[in-house]
Scaffold this active site. Structure first.
Site, mmCIF file in Angstrom:
data_model
loop_
_atom_site.group_PDB
_atom_site.id
_atom_site.type_symbol
_atom_site.label_atom_id
_atom_site.label_comp_id
_atom_site.label_asym_id
_atom_site.label_seq_id
_atom_site.Cartn_x
_atom_site.Cartn_y
_atom_site.Cartn_z
ATOM 1 N N CYS A 1 -13.954 6.610 84.883
ATOM 2 C CA CYS A 1 -13.008 6.555 83.767
ATOM 3 C C CYS A 1 -11.986 7.675 83.904
ATOM 4 O O CYS A 1 -12.347 8.797 84.262
ATOM 5 C CB CYS A 1 -13.780 6.691 82.452
ATOM 6 S SG CYS A 1 -12.765 6.625 80.968
ATOM 7 N N HIS B 1 -15.082 -2.276 79.203
ATOM 8 C CA HIS B 1 -14.903 -0.817 79.273
ATOM 9 C C HIS B 1 -13.732 -0.375 78.401
ATOM 10 O O HIS B 1 -13.857 0.562 77.601
ATOM 11 C CB HIS B 1 -14.687 -0.421 80.741
ATOM 12 C CG HIS B 1 -14.432 1.032 80.958
ATOM 13 N ND1 HIS B 1 -15.327 1.839 81.618
ATOM 14 C CD2 HIS B 1 -13.383 1.822 80.639
ATOM 15 C CE1 HIS B 1 -14.830 3.074 81.674
ATOM 16 N NE2 HIS B 1 -13.645 3.084 81.094
ATOM 17 N N GLU B 2 -12.599 -1.049 78.542
ATOM 18 C CA GLU B 2 -11.401 -0.643 77.784
ATOM 19 C C GLU B 2 -11.528 -0.965 76.293
ATOM 20 O O GLU B 2 -11.102 -0.175 75.451
ATOM 21 C CB GLU B 2 -10.152 -1.293 78.374
ATOM 22 C CG GLU B 2 -9.852 -0.907 79.813
ATOM 23 C CD GLU B 2 -9.818 0.586 80.090
ATOM 24 O OE1 GLU B 2 -9.504 1.379 79.163
ATOM 25 O OE2 GLU B 2 -10.115 0.986 81.226
ATOM 26 N N HIS C 1 -13.364 1.688 74.452
ATOM 27 C CA HIS C 1 -12.548 2.863 74.109
ATOM 28 C C HIS C 1 -11.951 2.748 72.705
ATOM 29 O O HIS C 1 -11.773 3.752 72.016
ATOM 30 C CB HIS C 1 -11.396 3.044 75.104
ATOM 31 C CG HIS C 1 -11.764 3.807 76.329
ATOM 32 N ND1 HIS C 1 -12.170 5.124 76.310
ATOM 33 C CD2 HIS C 1 -11.776 3.442 77.640
ATOM 34 C CE1 HIS C 1 -12.407 5.540 77.526
ATOM 35 N NE2 HIS C 1 -12.183 4.525 78.367
#
Length: 159
Positions: free
Chosen positions: A88, A130-131, A134
């Site tokens: 990341c 993953h994004e 966030h």
């Protein structure tokens, strides 16, 4: 366009939940363009607005020959499992073994506010999840089964 500073895992902002985007205007477009430039400059395949200090639900992804912007993304469906080593831009010193869905269907908006759905699989599914994590203040290190220092990863790649 401008390259923005990356917010790192030791900064409290990266752990905050992002707000929905309501204005689909030039300010949003500038943010998306800056995110793309920042991601490319840092050799990333995805970046979320909180990673550049903006608590808005916006993501930019460039993976598997595809470039896409996701505004207010929601995961509608997921299936299967896969494990991969993730890194990341906001986590400087570690990579980790993370389990993610093999297939994901999302609903999101584009930069003009138009809603769409999209299904992705394999590596692209990992990047999407993953994004989107966030946007809720979740980092891959929170989900990792194992963490590896970047120095360890370099040693393993040379063996």
């Amino acid at each position: 366009m401008a390259i923005r500073s990356i917010v790192y895992s030791d900064e409290s902002l990266i752990r905050k939940k992002s707000r929905p985007v309501v204005d689909f205007d030039e300010k949003l477009w500038e943010l998306l363009d800056d995110m793309k430039e920042t991601m490319n400059k840092n050799d990333g395949c995805g970046i979320a607005a909180p990673q550049v200090g903006v608590l808005k639900r916006a993501v930019v992804i460039e993976a598997c020959g595809m470039f896409i912007e996701l505004i207010n993304p929601v995961i509608l469906k997921q299936s299967g499992k896969q494990e991969s080593i993730e890194g990341c831009l906001s986590v400087k010193d570690y990579n980790g073994l993370v389990e993610r869905p093999l297939n994901v269907t999302i609903k999101a908006q584009n930069r003009y506010g138009d809603t769409f759905t999209m299904s992705v699989e394999n590596f692209t599914s990992i990047v999407f999840c993953h994004e989107i994590d966030h946007l809720d203040g979740v980092l891959f290190i929170d989900k990792a089964k194992e963490l590896y220092s970047k120095k360890d990863m370099e040693k393993m790649s040379k063996e």
